[in-house]
Design an enzyme around this catalytic site. Structure first.
Site, PDB file in Angstrom:
ATOM      1  N   HIS A   1     -10.531 -19.977  26.724  1.00 27.93           N
ATOM      2  CA  HIS A   1     -10.164 -21.047  27.653  1.00 27.93           C
ATOM      3  C   HIS A   1     -11.301 -21.258  28.637  1.00 27.93           C
ATOM      4  O   HIS A   1     -12.201 -20.421  28.747  1.00 27.93           O
ATOM      5  CB  HIS A   1      -8.838 -20.721  28.347  1.00 27.93           C
ATOM      6  CG  HIS A   1      -8.820 -19.401  29.042  1.00 27.93           C
ATOM      7  ND1 HIS A   1      -8.683 -18.194  28.391  1.00 27.93           N
ATOM      8  CD2 HIS A   1      -8.953 -19.086  30.360  1.00 27.93           C
ATOM      9  CE1 HIS A   1      -8.725 -17.210  29.267  1.00 27.93           C
ATOM     10  NE2 HIS A   1      -8.892 -17.718  30.467  1.00 27.93           N
TER      11      HIS A   1
ATOM     12  N   ARG B   1     -10.142 -28.236  43.421  1.00 30.64           N
ATOM     13  CA  ARG B   1      -9.071 -27.572  42.672  1.00 30.64           C
ATOM     14  C   ARG B   1      -9.045 -26.081  42.981  1.00 30.64           C
ATOM     15  O   ARG B   1     -10.083 -25.412  42.990  1.00 30.64           O
ATOM     16  CB  ARG B   1      -9.289 -27.782  41.169  1.00 30.64           C
ATOM     17  CG  ARG B   1      -8.288 -27.067  40.281  1.00 30.64           C
ATOM     18  CD  ARG B   1      -8.456 -27.488  38.812  1.00 30.64           C
ATOM     19  NE  ARG B   1      -7.447 -26.846  37.985  1.00 30.64           N
ATOM     20  CZ  ARG B   1      -7.643 -25.707  37.306  1.00 30.64           C
ATOM     21  NH1 ARG B   1      -8.804 -25.090  37.339  1.00 30.64           N
ATOM     22  NH2 ARG B   1      -6.661 -25.191  36.588  1.00 30.64           N
TER      23      ARG B   1
ATOM     24  N   ASP C   1      -9.555 -13.513  28.432  1.00 29.98           N
ATOM     25  CA  ASP C   1      -9.293 -12.617  29.565  1.00 29.98           C
ATOM     26  C   ASP C   1      -9.199 -11.173  29.071  1.00 29.98           C
ATOM     27  O   ASP C   1      -8.755 -10.912  27.955  1.00 29.98           O
ATOM     28  CB  ASP C   1      -7.998 -13.028  30.282  1.00 29.98           C
ATOM     29  CG  ASP C   1      -8.196 -14.306  31.105  1.00 29.98           C
ATOM     30  OD1 ASP C   1      -9.343 -14.798  31.189  1.00 29.98           O
ATOM     31  OD2 ASP C   1      -7.205 -14.803  31.658  1.00 29.98           O
TER      32      ASP C   1
ATOM     33  N   HIS D   1     -14.123 -18.308  27.872  1.00 28.89           N
ATOM     34  CA  HIS D   1     -13.991 -16.845  27.844  1.00 28.89           C
ATOM     35  C   HIS D   1     -12.574 -16.488  27.410  1.00 28.89           C
ATOM     36  O   HIS D   1     -11.696 -17.345  27.398  1.00 28.89           O
ATOM     37  CB  HIS D   1     -14.257 -16.252  29.242  1.00 28.89           C
ATOM     38  CG  HIS D   1     -13.224 -16.674  30.251  1.00 28.89           C
ATOM     39  ND1 HIS D   1     -13.239 -17.913  30.849  1.00 28.89           N
ATOM     40  CD2 HIS D   1     -12.129 -16.035  30.741  1.00 28.89           C
ATOM     41  CE1 HIS D   1     -12.209 -18.017  31.664  1.00 28.89           C
ATOM     42  NE2 HIS D   1     -11.503 -16.892  31.620  1.00 28.89           N
TER      43      HIS D   1
HETATM   44  C1  OGA Z   1      -9.625 -17.096  34.973  1.00 31.95           C
HETATM   45  C2  OGA Z   1      -9.318 -18.436  34.425  1.00 31.95           C
HETATM   46  C3  OGA Z   1      -8.643 -20.725  34.774  1.00 31.95           C
HETATM   47  C4  OGA Z   1      -8.448 -21.718  35.872  1.00 31.95           C
HETATM   48  O1  OGA Z   1      -9.637 -16.963  36.213  1.00 31.95           O
HETATM   49  O2  OGA Z   1      -9.841 -16.177  34.150  1.00 31.95           O
HETATM   50  O3  OGA Z   1      -9.373 -18.597  33.239  1.00 31.95           O
HETATM   51  O4  OGA Z   1      -7.836 -22.746  35.605  1.00 31.95           O
HETATM   52  N1  OGA Z   1      -9.005 -19.433  35.268  1.00 31.95           N
HETATM   53  O5  OGA Z   1      -8.928 -21.476  36.976  1.00 31.95           O
HETATM   54 NI    NI Z   2      -9.465 -16.697  32.210  1.00 25.77          NI
END
Ligand code: OGA
Ligand code: NI
Length: 351
Positions: free
Chosen positions: A282, A292, A228, A226
């Site tokens: 990402h 995690r 942001d 996605h």
């Molecule tokens: C998000 C995101 C990445 C992560 O919350 O939009 O891309 O590493 N998180 O959690």
């Molecule tokens: Ni994100």
């Protein structure tokens, strides 16, 4: 005046119910099984380089040049020597583990309502995918008091104090970065309506992400690809790898650096810069051996202020590509169209 909290009021998000407890699974259930990943957390292919690491203790001009290059090529960079206390990251992480370690029936007491932005729940982008993600989250806008009281009756004041301190640090850090980013575009704070008065009424949303240990991490997806919807997102990804960014057609792992913040440009900065800056795709993968956590602070303008390609960046050769939109309306559009939201704002003749 619309606020971010009202985004989903007239367009509730229908998310799967009940939420599955992923913490005691021996196998990935079919509902969560994605096509196997061939490139699971691979090493960085050298030809694509590594994501830039920028130290804020360097001279301002050097920092600005590095920021400019990183924003154009990656849309993502890591920042070190930012001055945010390590103690705060450790406290946040410890409270995150307390929160997500609670029994499911306890976490459900803070369940995010379909028409609300804050609370406990699954990833907001879930409705756009056939399979569920290996993820749970807790979203905070302003004070988490109401939900925290229900989640942690014995420790909610400590929880709120740490979250609020972290939000304050993130707000200041975002403003400092925005000044740098604007100067790297040749703009000053005074050139941007919502920046000139000390970033008055800008908004932040804190998203605490939890990716439980997964028995078959190559067939699970922590958070699917996605971009942001923010101006920028400040991410503390803790010490466990999982975040990947798309660069030139490859998924590149963003290596955790102790205490570093990952800065990820969002769709609104892509619009403001008239596509000079990238808002990168990402995703987050999961681990077989580690639970995690990550903490994303989505930062943006006042909810009802228009964002548009900045006139000072435009010329005959660089006409505006996007329509103007408020953050409030962009979030609603994204909830409806997901990755077609940004293209839907392209002005005729520019597609
Ligand atoms: C998000 C995101 C990445 C992560 O919350 O939009 O891309 O590493 N998180 O959690
Ligand atoms: Ni994100």
């Amino acid at each position: 005046m619309p606020s971010l909290s009202q985004v989903y009021k007239d367009q509730p998000l229908t998310l799967p119910n009940p939420i599955m407890d992923l913490t005691r699974m021996e196998k990935v259930p079919d509902s969560h099984a994605w096509p196997p990943l061939e490139d699971y957390l691979d090493d960085v292919p050298s030809k694509d380089g590594i994501i830039p690491v920028i130290s804020l203790s360097e001279p301002k001009l050097a920092v600005m040049n590095q920021v400019s290059r990183a924003c154009k090529t990656w849309g993502m960079f890591q920042v070190v020597n930012h001055g945010i206390p390590m103690r705060l990251f450790a406290e946040l992480e410890s409270l995150g583990h307390q929160l997500f370690g609670l029994p499911m029936e306890q976490k459900l007491k803070a369940l995010r309502a379909p028409d609300s932005i804050s609370g406990y729940g699954v990833a907001r982008i879930s409705p756009f995918f056939d399979k569920m993600m290996w993820n749970e989250g807790f979203t905070v806008v302003g004070s988490p008091l109401e939900h925290a009281r229900r989640l942690m009756p014995d420790n909610y004041d400590r929880f709120c104090a740490v979250i609020e301190e972290y939000e304050t640090e993130m707000k200041h850090f975002a403003e400092r970065l925005m000044e740098l980013i604007l100067s790297s575009l040749g703009l000053r704070k005074d050139d941007v309506e919502w920046a000139k008065n000390g970033f008055e009424h800008t908004n932040g949303v804190l998203q605490m992400n939890s990716y439980p240990m997964c028995p078959q991490p190559t067939t699970a997806m922590g958070l699917a690809a996605h971009t942001d919807s923010s101006v920028m997102t400040l991410l503390y990804q803790t010490s466990i790898a999982g975040l990947q960014v798309m660069k030139d057609g490859h998924w590149i792992t963003v290596p955790p650096i102790p205490g570093a913040m990952v800065i990820n440009l969002g769709d609104l900065l892509h619009i403001l810069s008239n596509a000079c800056f990238t808002a990168p795709l990402h995703r987050a993968l999961v681990s077989q051996t580690h639970h995690r956590l990550s903490f994303a602070y989505f930062w943006g303008p006042p909810a009802d202020t228009n964002v548009f390609p900045h006139p000072r960046l435009l010329s005959l050769n660089n006409p505006p590509l996007y329509q103007s939109i408020t953050w409030h309306d962009y979030l609603k559009l994204k909830a409806k169209l997901f990755n077609k939201a940004l293209p839907s704002l392209l002005l005729p003749g520019t597609a």
